[in-house]
Design an enzyme around this catalytic site. Structure first.
Site, PDB file in Angstrom:
ATOM      1  CG  PHE A  20      22.446  28.072 -22.727  1.00 13.23           C
ATOM      2  CD1 PHE A  20      22.922  27.064 -21.893  1.00 13.23           C
ATOM      3  CD2 PHE A  20      23.298  29.107 -23.069  1.00 13.23           C
ATOM      4  CE1 PHE A  20      24.228  27.092 -21.413  1.00 13.23           C
ATOM      5  CE2 PHE A  20      24.600  29.142 -22.596  1.00 13.23           C
ATOM      6  CZ  PHE A  20      25.066  28.147 -21.762  1.00 13.23           C
ATOM      7  CG  LEU A  77      15.758  35.375 -20.697  1.00 12.96           C
ATOM      8  CD1 LEU A  77      16.203  34.157 -19.877  1.00 12.96           C
ATOM      9  CD2 LEU A  77      16.887  36.393 -20.792  1.00 12.96           C
ATOM     10  CB  ALA A  78      10.992  34.302 -25.679  1.00 13.00           C
ATOM     11  CE1 TYR A 145      19.848  36.745 -31.686  1.00  9.70           C
ATOM     12  CE2 TYR A 145      22.198  37.214 -31.851  1.00  9.70           C
ATOM     13  CZ  TYR A 145      21.062  37.012 -31.086  1.00  9.70           C
ATOM     14  OH  TYR A 145      21.143  37.072 -29.714  1.00  9.70           O
ATOM     15  CE  LYS A 149      18.018  39.036 -29.410  1.00  6.30           C
ATOM     16  NZ  LYS A 149      17.070  38.913 -28.284  1.00  6.30           N
ATOM     17  CG  PHE A 171      30.219  41.092 -25.285  1.00  3.86           C
ATOM     18  CD1 PHE A 171      31.185  41.489 -26.199  1.00  3.86           C
ATOM     19  CD2 PHE A 171      29.430  42.064 -24.692  1.00  3.86           C
ATOM     20  CE1 PHE A 171      31.364  42.835 -26.512  1.00  3.86           C
ATOM     21  CE2 PHE A 171      29.596  43.415 -24.999  1.00  3.86           C
ATOM     22  CZ  PHE A 171      30.563  43.805 -25.908  1.00  3.86           C
ATOM     23  CG  ASN A 172      30.482  35.322 -28.327  1.00  6.42           C
ATOM     24  OD1 ASN A 172      29.756  34.741 -29.112  1.00  6.42           O
ATOM     25  ND2 ASN A 172      31.225  36.361 -28.683  1.00  6.42           N
ATOM     26  NE  ARG A 207      33.081  36.331 -32.381  1.00  2.18           N
ATOM     27  CZ  ARG A 207      33.250  37.269 -33.307  1.00  2.18           C
ATOM     28  NH1 ARG A 207      33.790  38.425 -32.976  1.00  2.18           N
ATOM     29  NH2 ARG A 207      32.874  37.057 -34.555  1.00  2.18           N
TER      30      ARG A 207
END
Length: 241
Positions: A20, A77-78, A145, A149, A171-172, A207
């Site tokens: 994305f 980014l993977a 997750y 990280k 962030f989101n 958020r």
């Protein structure tokens, strides 16, 4: 510097380029004249000079890519990024060991890029009740997750004196092309189908949401910056309920 050297294109390696965020960032970098070398996880697609297969969990595969490309910049980014992914071990194999493989490949190849931008996540902060979170906030992950990280960040910081690394904590964020198992696309798809109801998780939270194009441009600016050996939040500063 000779005129031939001056015209040498900037070579930027982007892992997770077809994801994305990667698609937006690659378009930006190409627009600025970078030669972008994308890595792809699938085994079926043929390789090209600018698209290389990479199993990030393989040290040999990582070294082959670094030795082949010797990039000016690396944007990593993977990752396994969907919190609900069904195999917890994958988070650590890909997000922690995969990142380590990439750094070790640079060392093994004797290659130091101008900058390595490594994507972490604001998920590492856990469930914070404060109105604003800066980079000094304690890391308290609450799922695999986020824990992967946070572990990745801890490991990456041990490389700060060896490679010019910048860790980003987005962030989101959302935008066109995001998978429908993420919040905003899920709501949009339900609305488009005129569904009478939608099932969501915890809705009693606020958020920070960015546009993916903003995040891609922030990554681009951070690549250009002098900043290294630090961690940077990428967000708007405005929470939404």
């Amino acid at each position: 510097m000779s005129s031939a050297d001056a015209k040498q294109p900037i070579r930027t390696l982007v892992t997770g380029a077809s994801g994305f965020t990667g698609r937006y960032l690659v378009a930006n970098l190409l627009g600025r004249g970078h030669t972008v070398i994308e890595t792809m996880a699938g085994r079926n697609e043929p390789e090209t000079p600018t698209r290389l297969r990479l199993d990030i969990t393989s040290p040999d595969a990582c070294r082959r890519v670094i030795e082949t490309v010797r990039p000016d910049y690396i944007v990593h980014l993977a990752a396994i990024s969907f919190v609900g992914h069904n195999d917890p071990l994958d988070f650590y194999r890909v997000n922690v060991i995969g990142t380590l493989n990439l750094l070790e490949a640079c060392a093994a190849a004797g290659h130091t890029p101008r900058k390595l931008l490594i994507a972490s996540s604001a998920n590492v902060y856990g469930n914070v009740t404060s109105d604003a979170i800066d980079e000094t906030f304690p890391v308290t992950p609450v799922n695999h997750y986020a824990a992967s990280k946070a572990a990745m960040e801890t490991m990456v910081r041990t490389w700060f004196d060896r490679l010019p690394i910048l860790i980003v904590r987005p962030f989101n964020y959302t935008g066109r092309g995001q998978a429908s198992n993420f919040l905003v696309p899920k709501i949009v798809e339900h609305f488009a189908r005129r569904e009478p109801a939608i099932e969501l998780g915890n809705i009693d939270v606020a958020r920070d949401f960015s546009d993916v194009r903003y995040v891609a441009s922030a990554y681009e600016a951070l690549l250009d910056s002098e900043a290294a050996a630090e961690t940077v939040n990428v967000c708007t500063g405005t929470p939404y309920t």
